[in-house]
Every structure is written in structure tokens, then in C-alpha cells.
Design a protein around this motif. Structure first.
Motif, PDB file in Angstrom:
ATOM      1  N   ASP A 174      43.322   9.714  45.060  1.00 28.06           N
ATOM      2  CA  ASP A 174      42.362   9.338  44.029  1.00 28.06           C
ATOM      3  C   ASP A 174      43.030   9.334  42.657  1.00 28.06           C
ATOM      4  O   ASP A 174      44.099   9.930  42.482  1.00 28.06           O
ATOM      5  N   TRP A 175      42.407   8.626  41.731  1.00 29.11           N
ATOM      6  CA  TRP A 175      42.893   8.562  40.344  1.00 29.11           C
ATOM      7  C   TRP A 175      42.032   9.505  39.517  1.00 29.11           C
ATOM      8  O   TRP A 175      40.835   9.270  39.334  1.00 29.11           O
ATOM      9  N   LEU A 176      42.664  10.573  39.038  1.00 36.12           N
ATOM     10  CA  LEU A 176      41.918  11.548  38.241  1.00 36.12           C
ATOM     11  C   LEU A 176      41.669  10.977  36.841  1.00 36.12           C
ATOM     12  O   LEU A 176      42.581  10.393  36.249  1.00 36.12           O
ATOM     13  N   LEU A 177      40.457  11.164  36.359  1.00 39.00           N
ATOM     14  CA  LEU A 177      40.124  10.600  35.051  1.00 39.00           C
ATOM     15  C   LEU A 177      41.101  11.114  33.990  1.00 39.00           C
ATOM     16  O   LEU A 177      41.564  10.380  33.138  1.00 39.00           O
ATOM     17  N   GLU A 178      41.426  12.396  34.084  1.00 36.87           N
ATOM     18  CA  GLU A 178      42.418  12.933  33.151  1.00 36.87           C
ATOM     19  C   GLU A 178      43.726  13.185  33.884  1.00 36.87           C
ATOM     20  O   GLU A 178      44.063  14.315  34.204  1.00 36.87           O
ATOM     21  N   THR A 179      44.429  12.114  34.135  1.00 30.99           N
ATOM     22  CA  THR A 179      45.712  12.230  34.826  1.00 30.99           C
ATOM     23  C   THR A 179      46.747  12.825  33.882  1.00 30.99           C
ATOM     24  O   THR A 179      46.958  12.304  32.793  1.00 30.99           O
ATOM     25  N   LYS A 180      47.400  13.901  34.340  1.00 27.21           N
ATOM     26  CA  LYS A 180      48.348  14.571  33.447  1.00 27.21           C
ATOM     27  C   LYS A 180      49.776  14.081  33.621  1.00 27.21           C
ATOM     28  O   LYS A 180      50.610  14.233  32.747  1.00 27.21           O
ATOM     29  N   HIS A 181      50.072  13.556  34.795  1.00 27.38           N
ATOM     30  CA  HIS A 181      51.415  13.037  35.050  1.00 27.38           C
ATOM     31  C   HIS A 181      51.262  11.778  35.894  1.00 27.38           C
ATOM     32  O   HIS A 181      50.564  11.799  36.908  1.00 27.38           O
ATOM     33  N   LEU A 182      51.925  10.701  35.475  1.00 25.51           N
ATOM     34  CA  LEU A 182      51.668   9.407  36.116  1.00 25.51           C
ATOM     35  C   LEU A 182      52.196   9.328  37.547  1.00 25.51           C
ATOM     36  O   LEU A 182      51.762   8.510  38.337  1.00 25.51           O
ATOM     37  N   LEU A 183      53.147  10.184  37.877  1.00 18.42           N
ATOM     38  CA  LEU A 183      53.685  10.154  39.237  1.00 18.42           C
ATOM     39  C   LEU A 183      53.147  11.311  40.081  1.00 18.42           C
ATOM     40  O   LEU A 183      52.824  11.139  41.254  1.00 18.42           O
ATOM     41  N   LEU A 184      53.063  12.493  39.455  1.00 18.82           N
ATOM     42  CA  LEU A 184      52.875  13.703  40.255  1.00 18.82           C
ATOM     43  C   LEU A 184      51.515  14.372  40.076  1.00 18.82           C
ATOM     44  O   LEU A 184      51.365  15.554  40.335  1.00 18.82           O
ATOM     45  N   ASP A 185      50.533  13.611  39.624  1.00 18.82           N
ATOM     46  CA  ASP A 185      49.203  14.193  39.468  1.00 18.82           C
ATOM     47  C   ASP A 185      48.123  13.325  40.109  1.00 18.82           C
ATOM     48  O   ASP A 185      47.097  13.027  39.526  1.00 18.82           O
TER      49      ASP A 185
END
Ligand code: ZN
Length: 266
Positions: free
Chosen positions: A199-210
Motif C-alpha cells: 500500500d501507499w502510505l499517505l505520509e510516506t517517509k522513504h520512497l523506497l523503504l516505507d
């Protein structure tokens, strides 16, 4: 469901990942090459077959732009990857094509090199009957990982090349694309070789590893799955979660149970 080994990357070697799949009744596995190397391809194949697992894909080949020309090294490594995929009876070899050539701003030239690499790899893959699956990556990776970023672009390449090649649809990379539904339909059963979920987290902290667990983010996975099925895809749902600060830190048994619970409803 199939377990992509990236999901339990930090806590499980290949044997442990296979044991987890077996004890939780998971239908398939998708190893990364580094996990295969831990035991060697033949032993890995034996362990996988002994547990009756399907291999939804081998991750990954490609990276045709690592050098400023399509070197013999790159081609040989891709051939070797095709052989490894065949040796573990993978349903496809997933290809991440590579980003811009080193120290270059030449997007068109990089894409031409990718075409050349894909074509040569496909010629070999056909001889061992290994389907290759182009995985278009989200455009944020165009520079460093893949300069094929939409399903439409990937399918144009497939059409150019003919038989034996298709696409891996990963919801993380494709969910934003306004043409996703129509391009999945265009692909049809023959070109839809793999379906990766997370899933794509609304607040993605790292573009590869989150990456998020299915259900924790904003992707309508059941909707995309319904498009895949309507187009004829009947393969496994492969759970692929890169999550350095969350899921990779948890007990793999917990990760697997949550994956199963969530993938059952998406
Ligand atoms: Zn993927």
C-alpha cells in the motif's frame, strides 16, 4: 497469495521464508536473487518444490543502463538470471529496466538501451521458455531504477517485441495512473504475468523503504484486483513490502498473519 521475500527480508533467509509459507498454507513464493544465492539455485529449487510452492516470479533482472552501453557483462548477467528463473520453475522473470545511463541526462538514449537489452534478453528467454515481465516503476524512480514508468509504455514495448514478454503490475508503482484500468484491459491475460500488492502510505517517509501493509494506505487494491481479474489474470497476489522501520522489524510470523488477513480482503 505469494510471499515476495522482500517482505521478510531482514528476519528470514530463504529456508525460513519457505518454512513460513508452508506452515501458513501460502501458495507461492517470489524470491529475490540474493536469497537464492544463500543456498544455490538447485537447493533452492528443491526446497521450494518439496513444499509444493508455486514461484510467482524471480526478482529481478534488467538494469540495462548500469553502464553507458549495453555491455556483455549486463547481457550475461541477464542470461544467468533467466537460467535461475527457469531452474526454480518461476512463472516469470521480473525485469526492472534501469534508469538513466551513468552521468547522463539522456532519457531517450537510456530508453533505447533498455529496448535493446530487453530484446536480447527476450531472445534468450524464449529459448528456455521463460516469460519475462517488465515492471514499470513509479516515475520517481525514472532516474535511478527504471525509465519505463507506465503500463502503457511497458505494453508498447511488449507489442514491439511480440511473444514471451508481458508486465508485472505493482499497485505501489501504478495506482496513480489515470490509464491504469484501460491499460490492464489492453494487456489482457497473455501479458499480465504478475500482480504485486502493498500500500501507499499517505505520509510516506522513504520512497523506497516505507511501503505500507495492504489496507494501511490509500490504494484501492480490491478495485485494481477486479480490473486484473476481469482482464483474465488468475495468478497469485504477491505481497511485496519494503518497510525498513516497521514491518521488517517485526516478528515474521506476525507479518505473515497480517499479510494473509489483509490479502484475503483485497
Ligand atoms: Zn513489485
Amino acid at each position: 497469495m505469494s510471499l515476495n521475500t522482500a517482505t521478510v527480508k531482514e528476519k528470514c533467509n530463504l529456508r525460513q521464508a519457505i518454512d513460513l509459507c508452508a506452515s501458513y498454507g501460502i501458495g507461492g513464493i517470489a524470491p529475490w536473487r540474493d536469497k537464492l544465492q544463500e543456498y544455490g539455485v538447485d537447493e533452492a529449487n528443491r526446497m521450494i518444490q518439496d513444499n509444493g510452492l508455486r514461484v510467482s516470479g524471480l526478482c529481478r533482472g534488467g538494469m540495462f543502463t548500469l553502464e553507458d552501453h549495453l555491455s556483455q557483462n549486463i547481457l550475461d548477467d541477464n542470461k544467468k538470471t533467466v537460467d535461475e528463473a527457469a531452474a526454480i520453475q518461476a512463472e516469470c522473470l521480473v525485469i526492472v529496466v534501469g534508469g538513466l545511463k551513468p552521468d547522463s541526462k539522456d532519457l531517450a538514449g537510456s530508453q533505447m538501451q533498455v529496448e535493446d537489452g530487453l530484446f536480447k534478453t527476450l531472445e534468450y528467454a524464449r529459448t528456455v521458455k521463460m516469460p519475462i515481465a517488465i515492471e514499470p516503476l513509479h516515475p520517481m524512480y525514472a532516474a535511478d531504477r527504471a525509465c519505463v514508468n507506465t503500463l502503457s509504455h511497458a505494453l508498447d514495448l511488449c507489442d514491439q517485441m511480440g511473444e514471451g514478454i508481458g508486465v508485472a503490475v505493482d499497485v505501489y508503482h501504478c495506482w496513480w495512473d489515470p490509464e491504469l484500468e484501460s491499460q490492464i484491459k489492453r494487456a489482457g491475460k497473455n501479458r499480465l504475468l504478475a500482480f504485486h500488492i502493498c500500500d501507499w502510505l499517505l505520509e510516506t517517509k522513504h520512497l523506497l523503504l516505507d511501503r505500507g501493509m495492504m489496507g494501511d494506505g490509500i490504494i484501492d487494491i480490491p478495485l485494481i484486483r477486479s480490473w486484473m481479474e476481469r482482464a483474465g489474470f488468475d495468478g497469485l497476489k504477491e505481497v511485496e513490502i519494503f518497510s525498513e522501520d516497521n514491518w521488517w522489524k517485526r516478528d515474521p510470523e506476525e507479518v505473515i498473519s497480517v499479510c494473509m488477513e489483509r490479502s484475503a480482503v483485497c
